[in-house]
Design an enzyme around this catalytic site. Sequence first.
Site, short mmCIF file in Angstrom:
data_model
loop_
_atom_site.label_atom_id
_atom_site.label_comp_id
_atom_site.label_asym_id
_atom_site.label_seq_id
_atom_site.Cartn_x
_atom_site.Cartn_y
_atom_site.Cartn_z
N SER A 684 0.66 -1.31 -0.01
CA SER A 684 0.18 0.15 -0.05
C SER A 684 0.83 1.20 -0.08
O SER A 684 0.24 2.33 -0.02
CB SER A 684 -0.91 0.14 1.09
OG SER A 684 -0.25 -0.09 2.36
N LYS A 727 -6.23 4.10 8.99
CA LYS A 727 -5.15 4.83 8.16
C LYS A 727 -5.45 6.36 8.27
O LYS A 727 -4.76 7.25 8.80
CB LYS A 727 -4.90 4.43 6.73
CG LYS A 727 -4.01 3.16 6.75
CD LYS A 727 -3.81 2.70 5.25
CE LYS A 727 -3.13 1.38 5.03
NZ LYS A 727 -3.09 1.02 3.94
#
Length: 812
Positions: A684, A727
């Site tokens: 990611s 996140k």
Amino acid sequence: MTDRKAAKLLEVPILPLRDVVVFPHMVIPLFVGRAKSIKALEIAMKSGKGVLLTTQKDASQDNPTVNDIFNTGTIASILQMLKMPDGTVKVLVEGEQRARILHYTNDVNNPKDCFMCEVELVSDTNIYSKESDILLRTVTAEFENYVKLNPKIPPEILTSLSGIEDLGRVADTIVAHLNLKNEEKQVILELFDANERLEHIFGVIDSEIDLLQVEKRIRSRVKKQMGKSQREYYLNEQMKAIQNELGDMEEGTNENDEIAKKITKSGMSKEAMEKAENELKKLKMMSPMSAEATVVRNYVDWLLALPWKTGTRIFKDIAKAQKVLDDDHYGLEKVKDRILEYLAVQKRVKKSKAAILCLVGPPGVGKTSLGESIARATNRKFIRMSLGGVRDEAEIRGHRRTYIGSMPGKIIQNLAKAKTKNPLFMLDEVDKMSMDFRGDPSSALLEVLDPEQNHKFGDHYLEVDYDLSEVMFITTANTLNIPIPLLDRMEVIRISGYTDEEKLEIAHRYLVPKQTKNNGLKASEVSLSNTSIKEIISSYTREAGVRNLEREISKIYRKVVKELLLNKTSEKVNVTPKYLEKYLGVKRFRRNAIEKENKAGQVSGLAWTEFGGELLTIEAAVMPGKGKRVYTGKLGEVMQESITAAISVVRSRSRRWGIDQDFYEKEDIHVHVPEGATPKDGPSAGIGMCTAIVSALTEIPALSTVAMTGEITLRGEVLPIGGLKEKLLAAHRAGIKRVIIPDENIRDLPEIPEKIRQDLEIKSVKWIDEVIELALEWVPKQAAEKDISDDQAANNNKPNKSDDAQSGLTAH
């Protein structure tokens, strides 16, 4: 004729004895360990006058006083004394004559060495008559009968006794061989008249003979009752005979009949009932003292201990359940809605298959305590079983009865302990199980956690099926590192970390009142301001949950309690931010603070960890060289491959971004992710790596208030990622203003708290060109022709305020 010797006075040391009474003419070995007693022996050896042996009233007294010993004892001479290696003394003494303490000659309250006393030597008072001879013969004959009945006394004593003519010595010799208590022997020692002493001994021997005859009758009766096959429980039958002799035994109910009644009333399944009855038949045929009978009895007891029909009444009031859940936990709306849905279905359907939920989230977010709240809301008993470190399949399914000490598995054990067939069973830390040569416990759980199969759960020990369908199973885990077949049987509910505002609310509602009570404080004695709690959250904890927050609040309150007690004041203590360092020490964490200025080659990425989201700094540096690539920061294989892919994307778009097409041959690229001791992996960070490399090559600073997450392909496409909520929470905590996410992750935004979505500028992208436009101070300019010089290309990359924001992007 009266024969009485004149009394003689003598000064001797005293040796207190714990558990023996010494008579005249008695030779006995003694083990002496007390310092005062050893000193008494040494004094006696030097003086040659002997030592007074007297018995303690209480044998447990280790340091007896003058009140703890009898006044009458026996003067003894020391025949032999031997010091042992461990400091004790073994001494052989011979009793000589009775003596009575007249007075003590040293300080009895603080004797220097041992007790010294002046004693009067007492001789026997012997009145010789015809009656004395008759009494002597009677006592001797009675003692012969006693010796015949008591196998512990050697017959040779009768031979030595026949050679003694003195009445007192005969009496002392006999009493030395009788099994009497010390108190009874002391009474006989204090009888100075020989005739009186013999009469007393006659009565004692007569009582002892009666007891021995009773014991003989008991043994005889037991032997008649026993057959050859019953000899192994001889002691048990002997106890029954003793109770029968005493007349205290009542006809009680047969134990096997009681077990049969319990089996009938237990409500077992037909299969279990037949099994229990067959085992009971075996038990009746066995000796109660045999090892196999114990195994069968334990098995039947386990069958009876299980709750076959007993259960609690499940609450189906949805409003009440919602109130309980809201009172116990702040937020967690998705989990609460799922529980209420389950209760709503149960209210409509009489017997629905119990839900199997898997609560997945970082530590400290309230997974285990949520299980307790669900149990309280549904009126189920709560059972918690930790699976962390479990490696043995038998922990779940039990051992077969062929093994010594075998038992059912923990599932059956906990149900027997709970005594209800429909509890809430929490399997904690299901992701921490492992396997070894003893089997795979996660495979054993497949049957337990399958609603289609667990109505017939087979435990190896029970050997019969048990219905687990009414049990509500809830599992917890920090990650989804769970075997796929096991994960497939559970409904996963993710519990993300809390925002700072949620942590503040949880601290106010639950943590502060709880720690105030736990530390013995009152609300009027201490106050913790909102700003202090926020400072604790940001500077003293780094977690997704609130466990460390509670620990820090507890630490503050402990120090407050100490201050109140030391200063003896009743003033209220206000804990403001300026006092936090006093209570908690220096600040431990820098909350992933964003850089104050934009820097070329430095980009903020977003990472997911078991403890929630984290801000990840990505650095790229370009140096003259030969195309060498260096990756540091303890990066995993996937992350290194992401860097390689990012470099390929930059090479394929180098002309579009005004980068020298031969940069990969002329310049070395070093990519580093700080906090190098922490392992990092995953795809990611792909767009972050690409952006950092572009920023370093073009020398265009990246915006420090922008963070990004997304996987990159060789074509420059941005692919979706997981853990978006964690996140975004990390970005919000760090003060990030703009977050770049993959276009396909827009579907996850409804799960993000409204407060986070309002504070963050969330931009979705599909191509890396959009990322470059949003993340850098200005957009790199495309080189016009192949022959543009390097200096011209560099000039083209300088910012031009008049340029349109979209210039430099190629439509895809």
